[in-house]
Design an enzyme around this catalytic site. Structure first.
Site, PDB file in Angstrom:
ATOM      1  N   ARG A  17      -8.211   5.784  -5.198  1.00 15.50           N
ATOM      2  CA  ARG A  17      -8.156   5.821  -3.614  1.00 15.50           C
ATOM      3  C   ARG A  17      -9.193   6.784  -2.712  1.00 15.50           C
ATOM      4  O   ARG A  17      -9.299   7.874  -3.374  1.00 15.50           O
ATOM      5  CB  ARG A  17      -6.941   5.990  -2.872  1.00 15.50           C
ATOM      6  CG  ARG A  17      -7.643   5.666  -1.117  1.00 15.50           C
ATOM      7  CD  ARG A  17      -5.416   5.440  -0.791  1.00 15.50           C
ATOM      8  NE  ARG A  17      -5.132   4.180  -0.262  1.00 15.50           N
ATOM      9  CZ  ARG A  17      -4.566   3.525   0.366  1.00 15.50           C
ATOM     10  NH1 ARG A  17      -4.105   4.230   0.927  1.00 15.50           N
ATOM     11  NH2 ARG A  17      -4.394   1.969  -0.040  1.00 15.50           N
ATOM     12  N   TYR A  29      -7.828  14.874   1.702  1.00 23.40           N
ATOM     13  CA  TYR A  29      -6.861  15.791   0.267  1.00 23.40           C
ATOM     14  C   TYR A  29      -7.592  16.906  -0.290  1.00 23.40           C
ATOM     15  O   TYR A  29      -8.961  16.537  -0.456  1.00 23.40           O
ATOM     16  CB  TYR A  29      -6.249  15.197  -0.287  1.00 23.40           C
ATOM     17  CG  TYR A  29      -4.561  14.241   0.893  1.00 23.40           C
ATOM     18  CD1 TYR A  29      -3.924  14.885   1.815  1.00 23.40           C
ATOM     19  CD2 TYR A  29      -4.733  13.041   1.597  1.00 23.40           C
ATOM     20  CE1 TYR A  29      -2.999  14.295   3.320  1.00 23.40           C
ATOM     21  CE2 TYR A  29      -3.371  12.343   2.265  1.00 23.40           C
ATOM     22  CZ  TYR A  29      -3.234  12.660   2.610  1.00 23.40           C
ATOM     23  OH  TYR A  29      -1.806  12.945   4.024  1.00 23.40           O
ATOM     24  N   GLN A  65       0.933   6.187  -7.466  1.00 24.01           N
ATOM     25  CA  GLN A  65      -0.269   7.422  -6.699  1.00 24.01           C
ATOM     26  C   GLN A  65      -0.223   9.361  -6.730  1.00 24.01           C
ATOM     27  O   GLN A  65       1.493   9.226  -5.516  1.00 24.01           O
ATOM     28  CB  GLN A  65      -0.690   7.043  -5.063  1.00 24.01           C
ATOM     29  CG  GLN A  65      -1.574   7.393  -4.659  1.00 24.01           C
ATOM     30  CD  GLN A  65      -1.671   7.125  -3.318  1.00 24.01           C
ATOM     31  OE1 GLN A  65      -0.894   7.777  -2.419  1.00 24.01           O
ATOM     32  NE2 GLN A  65      -2.907   6.954  -2.940  1.00 24.01           N
ATOM     33  N   SER A 124       0.966  -1.474  -0.044  1.00 18.64           N
ATOM     34  CA  SER A 124      -0.220  -0.230   0.248  1.00 18.64           C
ATOM     35  C   SER A 124       1.333   0.931   0.377  1.00 18.64           C
ATOM     36  O   SER A 124       1.616   1.055   0.504  1.00 18.64           O
ATOM     37  CB  SER A 124      -0.551   0.312   1.375  1.00 18.64           C
ATOM     38  OG  SER A 124      -2.006   0.704   1.140  1.00 18.64           O
ATOM     39  N   PRO A 125       0.618   2.451  -0.448  1.00 21.27           N
ATOM     40  CA  PRO A 125       0.469   3.299  -0.543  1.00 21.27           C
ATOM     41  C   PRO A 125       1.564   3.911   0.900  1.00 21.27           C
ATOM     42  O   PRO A 125       0.870   3.988   1.847  1.00 21.27           O
ATOM     43  CB  PRO A 125       0.507   4.386  -0.935  1.00 21.27           C
ATOM     44  CG  PRO A 125      -0.974   4.156  -1.574  1.00 21.27           C
ATOM     45  CD  PRO A 125      -1.309   2.353  -1.146  1.00 21.27           C
ATOM     46  N   ARG A 137       0.956  -1.098   7.101  1.00 21.17           N
ATOM     47  CA  ARG A 137       1.877  -1.483   7.834  1.00 21.17           C
ATOM     48  C   ARG A 137       2.678  -2.804   8.352  1.00 21.17           C
ATOM     49  O   ARG A 137       4.262  -2.565   8.459  1.00 21.17           O
ATOM     50  CB  ARG A 137       1.453  -1.069   8.953  1.00 21.17           C
ATOM     51  CG  ARG A 137       0.825   0.103   9.452  1.00 21.17           C
ATOM     52  CD  ARG A 137       0.160   1.086  10.314  1.00 21.17           C
ATOM     53  NE  ARG A 137      -1.401  -0.075   9.914  1.00 21.17           N
ATOM     54  CZ  ARG A 137      -2.129   0.357  11.209  1.00 21.17           C
ATOM     55  NH1 ARG A 137      -2.166   0.296  12.076  1.00 21.17           N
ATOM     56  NH2 ARG A 137      -3.497  -0.308  10.362  1.00 21.17           N
TER      57      ARG A 137
HETATM   58  C1  LIG Z   1       3.134   5.739   7.701  1.00 20.37           C
HETATM   59  C2  LIG Z   1       2.432   6.090   6.698  1.00 20.37           C
HETATM   60  C3  LIG Z   1       2.364   6.377   5.360  1.00 20.37           C
HETATM   61  C4  LIG Z   1       1.236   6.385   4.913  1.00 20.37           C
HETATM   62  N1  LIG Z   1       0.819   7.009   3.148  1.00 20.37           N
HETATM   63  C5  LIG Z   1       0.084   6.953   2.475  1.00 20.37           C
HETATM   64  C6  LIG Z   1       0.317   7.132   1.711  1.00 20.37           C
HETATM   65  O1  LIG Z   1       0.957   7.846   0.946  1.00 20.37           O
HETATM   66  N2  LIG Z   1      -0.846   7.074   0.732  1.00 20.37           N
HETATM   67  C7  LIG Z   1      -1.906   6.940   1.350  1.00 20.37           C
HETATM   68  O2  LIG Z   1      -2.814   6.473   0.343  1.00 20.37           O
HETATM   69  N3  LIG Z   1      -1.916   6.527   1.692  1.00 20.37           N
HETATM   70  C8  LIG Z   1      -1.271   6.332   2.851  1.00 20.37           C
HETATM   71  N4  LIG Z   1      -1.125   5.048   3.897  1.00 20.37           N
HETATM   72  C9  LIG Z   1      -2.537   4.773   4.316  1.00 20.37           C
HETATM   73  C10 LIG Z   1      -1.896   3.223   3.741  1.00 20.37           C
HETATM   74  O3  LIG Z   1      -1.653   2.678   2.925  1.00 20.37           O
HETATM   75  C11 LIG Z   1      -3.375   2.306   3.966  1.00 20.37           C
HETATM   76  O4  LIG Z   1      -4.159   2.830   3.963  1.00 20.37           O
HETATM   77  C12 LIG Z   1      -3.345   2.072   5.911  1.00 20.37           C
HETATM   78  O5  LIG Z   1      -1.579   2.612   6.753  1.00 20.37           O
HETATM   79  C13 LIG Z   1      -3.978   0.568   6.581  1.00 20.37           C
HETATM   80  O6  LIG Z   1      -3.310   0.219   6.417  1.00 20.37           O
HETATM   81  P1  LIG Z   1      -2.442  -1.209   6.883  1.00 20.37           P
HETATM   82  O7  LIG Z   1      -3.360  -1.035   7.994  1.00 20.37           O
HETATM   83  O8  LIG Z   1      -2.272  -2.270   6.404  1.00 20.37           O
HETATM   84  O9  LIG Z   1      -1.293   0.280   7.911  1.00 20.37           O
HETATM   85  C14 LIG Z   1       0.172   5.341   5.298  1.00 20.37           C
HETATM   86  C15 LIG Z   1      -0.056   4.360   6.152  1.00 20.37           C
HETATM   87  C16 LIG Z   1       1.406   4.869   6.949  1.00 20.37           C
HETATM   88  C17 LIG Z   1       1.097   4.173   7.590  1.00 20.37           C
END
Ligand SMILES: Cc1cc2nc3c(=O)[nH]c(=O)nc-3n(C[C@H](O)[C@H](O)[C@H](O)COP(=O)(O)O)c2cc1C
Ligand SMILES: Cc1cc2nc3c(=O)[nH]c(=O)nc-3n(C[C@H](O)[C@H](O)[C@H](O)COP(=O)(O)OP(=O)(O)OC[C@H]3O[C@@H](n4cnc5c(N)ncnc54)[C@H](O)[C@@H]3O)c2cc1C
Length: 798
Positions: free
Chosen positions: A640, A592, A506, A428-429, A734
């Site tokens: 997204r 955003y 993205q 994921s981004p 994560r």
């Molecule tokens: C450190 C960090 C940076 C993130 N940056 C972005 C981002 O740049 N773009 C985005 O759409 N989501 C971003 N997210 C959200 C994640 O892509 C994801 O949707 C969210 O962490 C839930 O997934 P997980 O439970 O597997 O961590 C970020 C999450 C984390 C933890």
């Protein structure tokens, strides 16, 4: 003690007999309005585990029940002319009448006084009672009398159901789905004695009304059901025994939760609610009787532990409430998922899914039963399904199914436009705030390179910005100049050269959430006034301040500025294509800039970009269409979105379906279903896979492929999401920070060895696999005669 049980259902009778058994000196009376052998309903089911619990408390009752029950293992689906069956589900069915008769006889044998045909008007009618058990069922009069204390929360659900019986015998727990001109009906069918079967028919309220069943009497309703399910009934009749009900025999399920379970009445007697009077669980999970019996067991256990004199009652009741509230909420949550599945299946699954996948979705409806749990129940069936799914995925991806070994759903390929991903996991981004002047450097090469080698089908670059002002922090990468494009090109080429992964860009604009510090210096806080990096002015759909009293004030973006931003997105898209990215995602989530247009919480514009959802979507769709026009036609684009704002008045999952439809019409290939982060007032309900229901709903109702994301942390999660058709891809964030090789690790953990590792890493593969295999062998169940470990312990209704 003098104890009165109001209501002679399973809860009242079972408590009475266990308590009398605990101490025969207690004087216990059960008061029941019906005749001894006169009751509503047909059969009830419980799991093997409930029987084991009952045996520990009163073997005599358990023996009697075991002599009378029907036991079966299989679940059969009858759907679209097909019959699909899987085993290992372990149910016990018994006639409700039979169960009550066994409990009544046991009560009498132990010396409990039973009073039938006695209507109780008030608990105050028993001034001598030390303890009054209000086990008077779902419409509990005692609960209503003291509603201010008990604070019941009663939710009436939209589906209608009728509880019927038949002499047609079925050798499996059978679910029969039938389509009519107005919608779908389903029957839940289970045999409960040598010659009788329960037959519950259910459908949504509007379907029920469309058939005129709201004005049909019981005979007409029964006749309707007989015709609808004629094929399964094979000439047998359906029977009703709900003649005591006034009005329609079709009911709406009511979910009851109480905040307080007991009180002391004006006579000084303690009154405690038990069974359906205090909580209900939908029949889709078949646990109402189990909960009633387990309430009885727990209350007696507390008297046994703490002492069974009047002085002990307050402490016993307090502890009883504390323990049972948590347990019943757990079951009610699982029952809620299962119930919702049956409420929406007609619009969401029946027409969308093929019978094989429909069966899988139905079996995992409560989300308590996972992929590996299904394997424990019926390995043969699950492997057959895995093969079916893998063959379809391979064909869709343009390959030929030449494997005889089943492939876990997580490792099936996925093709969209000209791009084929090797498996269903994407990184994921994740913003890293480590760029300098918007240039992705060595840090990004190592970070993304490591994850590309980690086995995921695709890695997403973090949110990258089309202009310096679009950044969240000064550390965010960009694509507003060619130097940045070349920096990305180096990373893309490295990923393509050294891994099997695809790589996605993205693009996003931070809007009102821009000009902040790097996350570790204070997330969402504006840049310090005295720091080396000055704050920059913010724009959003409407004027707003993200963190009240803290964030910079964003002003409303003008129409002319919207054109400029759109052109910047287009220029960045061209550069992303030049850099060689395989996939483009437009970030319209998390508050955003583009998200701020979509959510009514952040968009109060008076022009044609504010107001209705169509208007609010206009600008994000303009940007998307302009990007799609320059992004190569053979490459995919995803969007997204925040599918739920988690704030009253904000975006709901139903809105998200409309949003997805609009992007689909504009040419989007997938919707990446995140949620929240639009307003600080959000109150999300977290939990494993908590956003997956949005991906599921959008996929089925808007008919577009989806990416599920959020607390997906095990192969088992990915497998069940993909297998049930809840999403096409799973984005994992994560867990990939903790372990870049998350996908390789999870493959080894579940024993899937066919995944290719990067050549230089291959010597580690066999070692990791052997380690997990050893661990698994150590956890394996003891040999025959022992108790199975893990998921098999919770057999019963999925
Ligand atoms: C450190 C960090 C940076 C993130 N940056 C972005 C981002 O740049 N773009 C985005 O759409 N989501 C971003 N997210 C959200 C994640 O892509 C994801 O949707 C969210 O962490 C839930 O997934 P997980 O439970 O597997 O961590 C970020 C999450 C984390 C933890
Ligand atoms: C269609 C359907 C299918 C179901 N299937 C299952 C299943 O498969 N498995 C399962 O475990 N559960 C099932 N249930 C739920 C199950 O029937 C209940 O959860 C269970 O009966 C609860 O037991 P109880 O003793 O709390 O209440 P009840 O069984 O409702 O007993 C309450 C008793 O109190 C009596 N009473 C009420 N008020 C008074 C009064 N004022 N004076 C005197 N007597 C009074 C009533 O006559 C009744 O006998 C199903 C329910 C429905 C509607």
């Amino acid at each position: 003690m003098r104890i009165v049980c109001i209501g002679g259902g399973p809860a009242g009778l079972y408590f009475a007999l266990l308590m009398k058994k605990l101490n025969p000196a207690h004087h216990i009376t059960v008061v029941e309005r019906n005749k001894p052998y006169d009751t509503f309903g047909w059969g009830v089911v419980f799991s093997d585990a409930t029987m084991e619990n009952m045996r520990r408390w009163d073997a005599a009752t358990c023996d009697e029940i075991e002599q009378s029950f029907s036991h079966w293992d299989d679940i059969e689906l009858r759907f679209k002319g097909r019959r699909i069956r899987s085993g290992g589900h372990g149910f016990v069915g018994i006639g409700r009448k039979k169960l009550l008769n066994i409990l009544q006889a046991r009560c009498e044998a132990l010396g409990v006084e039973l009073q039938f045909e006695a209507e109780v008007d008030s608990d105050l009618a028993y001034p001598d009672a030390d303890l009054i058990i209000a086990a008077d069922g779902i419409n509990s009069r005692i609960r209503s009398t003291y509603a201010e204390v008990f604070q019941p929360d009663i939710v009436t659900r939209p589906n209608r159901f009728i509880w019927l019986g038949t002499h047609k015998l079925f050798d499996a727990f059978t679910f029969d789905f039938q389509r009519t001109e107005h919608g779908w009906f389903q029957a839940h069918i289970y045999k409960f004695d040598a010659n009788t079967t329960t037959f519950i028919v259910e459908c949504p309220e509007e379907v029920w009304r469309a058939h005129g069943l709201d004005s049909a009497d019981q005979d007409a309703s029964v006749q309707f059901c007989e015709q609808l399910f004629a094929e399964s009934l094979e000439g047998e009749r359906l029977m009703t025994n709900a003649r005591h009900l006034r009005g329609s025999a079709w009911l709406n399920f009511q979910r009851v939760v109480c905040n307080q379970w007991w009180l002391r009445n004006a006579n000084g007697s303690h009154v405690v609610l038990m069974g359906d009077a205090v909580h209900t669980a939908h029949f889709a999970i078949g646990s109402g009787t189990k909960l009633a019996l387990e309430d009885a067991i727990e209350l007696v256990r507390q008297f046994q532990l703490q002492g069974d004199t009047p002085a002990h009652i307050p402490d016993v009741l307090a502890r009883f409430q504390e323990l049972r509230r948590v347990e019943t909420l757990r079951i009610q949550n699982a029952a809620w998922n299962a119930m919702e599945w049956f409420e929406v299946c007609g619009t969401r699954y029946c027409d969308q899914l093929e019978p094989e996948q429909f069966m899988y979705s139905m079996l995992t409806r409560s989300q308590r039963i996972s992929h590996e749990n299904l394997r424990l129940r019926d390995k043969g069936w699950l492997e057959g399904y895995e093969q079916w799914l893998a063959a379809r995925a391979l064909t869709a991806a343009g390959g030929v199914d030449d494997s005889s070994a089943p492939t876990p759903p997580m490792f099936t390929p996925y093709r969209v436009r000209s791009v084929t991903l090797n498996n269903r996991v994407v990184v994921s981004p994740m913003a890293q705030y480590s760029a300098v002047d918007g240039i992705a450097g060595d840090y990004h090469l190592v970070h993304l390179g490591a994850r590309a080698m980690g086995g995921a089908g695709m890695v997403f670059a973090e949110m990258t910005c089309p202009s310096p002002e679009a950044r969240i922090t000064p550390g965010c990468p960009g694509l507003w100049n060619d130097e940045q494009m070349h920096a990305w090109q180096r990373i893309v080429q490295w990923v393509h050269e050294h891994s099997d992964a695809r790589i996605a860009m993205q693009l996003g604009h931070s809007g009102a959430k821009g000009s902040t510090r790097r996350a570790w210096d204070g997330e969402d806080l504006p840049l310090p006034d005295d720091g080396p990096e000055p704050n920059w002015p913010l724009v959003s759909a409407s004027a707003q301040q993200y963190l009240p009293g803290v964030s910079q004030h964003a002003r409303e973006i003008t129409r002319a500025e919207m054109d400029v931003v759109c052109e910047e997105f287009v220029a960045a898209t061209r550069r992303a294509a030049a850099a060689g990215f395989d996939w483009m995602e437009l970030h319209c989530a998390h508050g955003y800039l583009l998200s701020s247009f979509i959510s009514p919480l952040t968009n109060q514009r008076a022009d044609e970009y504010g107001g209705s959802l169509d208007n609010r979507l206009r600008y994000p769709l303009e940007v998307f269409a302009a990007m799609r026009a320059v992004w190569p036609g053979h490459l995919p684009m995803s969007v997204r979105i925040s599918a739920h704002d988690w704030v009253a008045g904000g975006i709901t999952p139903a809105d998200a379906v409309e949003i997805a439809r609009a992007f689909k019409a504009a040419g989007a290939d997938l919707i990446d279903c995140s949620s929240g982060q639009v307003s600080k007032r959000q109150r999300p309900t977290y939990g494993r896979m908590f956003q997956t229901p949005f991906a599921d709903r959008i996929r089925q109702e808007a008919g577009i492929a989806t990416i599920a994301v959020g607390a997906i942390s095990e192969a088992d999660h990915v497998n069940s999401i993909i297998a049930a058709g809840r999403a096409d891809l799973c984005a994992v964030a994560r867990p990939h920070l903790a372990n870049p090789a998350w996908t390789l690790t999870e493959a080894a953990r579940i024993g899937y060895t066919a995944l290719a590792w990067p050549k230089p890493y291959r010597s580690a593969k066999a070692q990791l696999e052997a380690g997990f295999a050893r661990e698994k062998a150590q956890q394996a169940p003891p040999p025959a005669g022992g108790f199975p470990a893990g998921p098999t312990a919770s057999r019963g209704q999925p």
